[in-house]
Design an enzyme around this catalytic site. Sequence first.
Site, PDB file in Angstrom:
ATOM      1  CB  CYS A   1      -0.917   5.438   8.723  1.00  0.00           C
ATOM      2  SG  CYS A   1      -0.042   7.142   7.876  1.00  0.00           S
TER       3      CYS A   1
ATOM      4  N   GLY B   1       1.103  11.276   4.558  1.00  0.00           N
ATOM      5  CA  GLY B   1      -0.227  11.927   5.453  1.00  0.00           C
ATOM      6  C   GLY B   1      -1.366  11.372   4.795  1.00  0.00           C
TER       7      GLY B   1
ATOM      8  CG  ASN C   1       2.537   1.277   8.220  1.00  0.00           C
ATOM      9  OD1 ASN C   1       3.547   1.802   7.433  1.00  0.00           O
ATOM     10  ND2 ASN C   1       1.397   1.672   8.047  1.00  0.00           N
TER      11      ASN C   1
ATOM     12  CB  SER D   1      -0.857  -0.038   1.381  1.00  0.00           C
ATOM     13  OG  SER D   1      -1.745   1.213   1.235  1.00  0.00           O
TER      14      SER D   1
ATOM     15  N   GLY E   1      12.475   0.485   3.319  1.00  0.00           N
ATOM     16  CA  GLY E   1      13.456  -0.059   2.686  1.00  0.00           C
ATOM     17  C   GLY E   1      14.366  -0.904   3.287  1.00  0.00           C
TER      18      GLY E   1
HETATM   19  C1  LIG Z   1       5.920   6.621   0.075  1.00  0.00           C
HETATM   20  C2  LIG Z   1       5.231   5.474   0.821  1.00  0.00           C
HETATM   21  C3  LIG Z   1       3.869   5.644   1.220  1.00  0.00           C
HETATM   22  C4  LIG Z   1       3.206   4.369   1.986  1.00  0.00           C
HETATM   23  N1  LIG Z   1       1.825   4.625   2.129  1.00  0.00           N
HETATM   24  C5  LIG Z   1       1.321   3.671   2.898  1.00  0.00           C
HETATM   25  C6  LIG Z   1      -0.211   3.655   3.162  1.00  0.00           C
HETATM   26  O1  LIG Z   1      -0.927   4.612   2.361  1.00  0.00           O
HETATM   27  N2  LIG Z   1      -0.852   2.814   3.738  1.00  0.00           N
HETATM   28  C7  LIG Z   1      -0.075   1.555   4.193  1.00  0.00           C
HETATM   29  O2  LIG Z   1      -0.482   0.882   4.840  1.00  0.00           O
HETATM   30  N3  LIG Z   1       1.411   1.579   4.135  1.00  0.00           N
HETATM   31  C8  LIG Z   1       1.919   2.677   3.506  1.00  0.00           C
HETATM   32  N4  LIG Z   1       3.266   2.621   3.374  1.00  0.00           N
HETATM   33  C9  LIG Z   1       4.022   1.514   4.049  1.00  0.00           C
HETATM   34  C10 LIG Z   1       4.421   0.495   3.010  1.00  0.00           C
HETATM   35  O3  LIG Z   1       3.193  -0.015   2.619  1.00  0.00           O
HETATM   36  C11 LIG Z   1       5.205  -0.716   3.570  1.00  0.00           C
HETATM   37  O4  LIG Z   1       4.586  -1.303   4.790  1.00  0.00           O
HETATM   38  C12 LIG Z   1       6.544  -0.153   4.203  1.00  0.00           C
HETATM   39  O5  LIG Z   1       7.005   0.791   3.266  1.00  0.00           O
HETATM   40  C13 LIG Z   1       7.536  -1.367   4.597  1.00  0.00           C
HETATM   41  O6  LIG Z   1       7.895  -1.876   3.135  1.00  0.00           O
HETATM   42  P1  LIG Z   1       9.134  -1.370   2.287  1.00  0.00           P
HETATM   43  O7  LIG Z   1      10.227  -1.472   2.945  1.00  0.00           O
HETATM   44  O8  LIG Z   1       9.180  -2.543   1.346  1.00  0.00           O
HETATM   45  O9  LIG Z   1       8.660  -0.239   1.619  1.00  0.00           O
HETATM   46  C14 LIG Z   1       3.868   3.624   2.459  1.00  0.00           C
HETATM   47  C15 LIG Z   1       5.467   3.430   2.404  1.00  0.00           C
HETATM   48  C16 LIG Z   1       6.029   4.522   1.704  1.00  0.00           C
HETATM   49  C17 LIG Z   1       7.400   4.476   1.182  1.00  0.00           C
END
Ligand SMILES: Cc1cc2nc3c(=O)[nH]c(=O)nc-3n(C[C@H](O)[C@H](O)[C@H](O)COP(=O)(O)O)c2cc1C
Length: 327
Positions: A132, A73, A214, A22, A239
């Site tokens: 969030c 946000g 998250n 997401s 990341g």
């Molecule tokens: C730019 C950005 C926006 C995100 N927006 C949401 C969101 O709207 N809802 C949500 O549940 N997680 C959101 N996340 C979290 C990601 O879904 C994920 O849980 C988190 O980034 C960890 O995974 P990753 O390290 O592979 O990015 C967001 C992450 C990023 C980087």
Amino acid sequence: MNPKLTINIGKLRLKNPVMVASGTFGYAEEFMNFINLRELGAIVTKTITLKPRKGNLPPRTCETPAGMLNSIGLENPGLEVFIKEKLPILKKIGVPIIVSISSEEDSREFVQLAKALGKIKEVAAIELNISCPNIKSLQSTVHGQQKRNLSCGLSTIDHRLISQDPDVTYAVVSSVRSVTKKTLITKLSPNVTCISDIALACEKAGSDALALINTLYGMSIDVQTKRPKLSAGIGGLSGPAIRPIALKMVWETYKKVKIPIIGMGGIMDTQSALEFIIAGASAISIGTANFINPAASIEIINGIEKYLQKKKINSVKELIGTIECRI
Ligand SMILES: Cc1cc2nc3c(=O)[nH]c(=O)nc-3n(C[C@H](O)[C@H](O)[C@H](O)COP(=O)(O)O)c2cc1C
């Protein structure tokens, strides 16, 4: 040998265990010109709220060592526009669509959103974003009553989240469970002492699956201006930097719950995806990697298949939780 990649998450049957996380994939149309979206196991939408949200002021992202910070946000068009404009495009793709939802000020909004989405056949599942870190909300307001004074004083943002409290989590998940038969996935925050306590509360409340993790709270400062690099002051770290934390949380949770786990946090390639499955994830989500390599998810699907072939494993299900560890 053609290993099976299919996986079940609640009532959902996915053709492979790879989803997109997401908020890192928009509403999928943004990626249409880069990859064949039909190859994905599932698509998780950007979190939507009842009403549209503009999100935080820029700058809302910045790079960090081995990762990034974001404080978007929860910018989103709101339920009505989502249904009218985004869903018709998503429906055509032909893969399960998981709609991520959140409340702004009152957790009853989760119930309203779940009721509305429950009527839509093409919504395969609902993901409850109770984790969030980027909204100025009273996410801990349950049924109109604030549980306790939750301000932690770091900035104007109230950093307390629903998923930081097992009782509040139970109340919110069970209230949503009572209004929908759709597959329910609850997304958890790593910003807690014991994530498996929160996971158990979700399971008890009727969540079909868990998504973790998250982002982690983080901060970065521009030393020339002495200002935080994000306008909101703090944001969520994602990341590769967070991968060991996420992996440990998936493993810890896998040992405690029976419902499937969708693992995420710094998955960049096949090897990191496999780590999560071996730790106990039934499926995995690709997040920050999408910004660097839009084809990461597809490469990972192919990579998992090759690994299973090489190891002579018949089905990805056989790999879940096979970590060899005596602890
Ligand atoms: C730019 C950005 C926006 C995100 N927006 C949401 C969101 O709207 N809802 C949500 O549940 N997680 C959101 N996340 C979290 C990601 O879904 C994920 O849980 C988190 O980034 C960890 O995974 P990753 O390290 O592979 O990015 C967001 C992450 C990023 C980087």
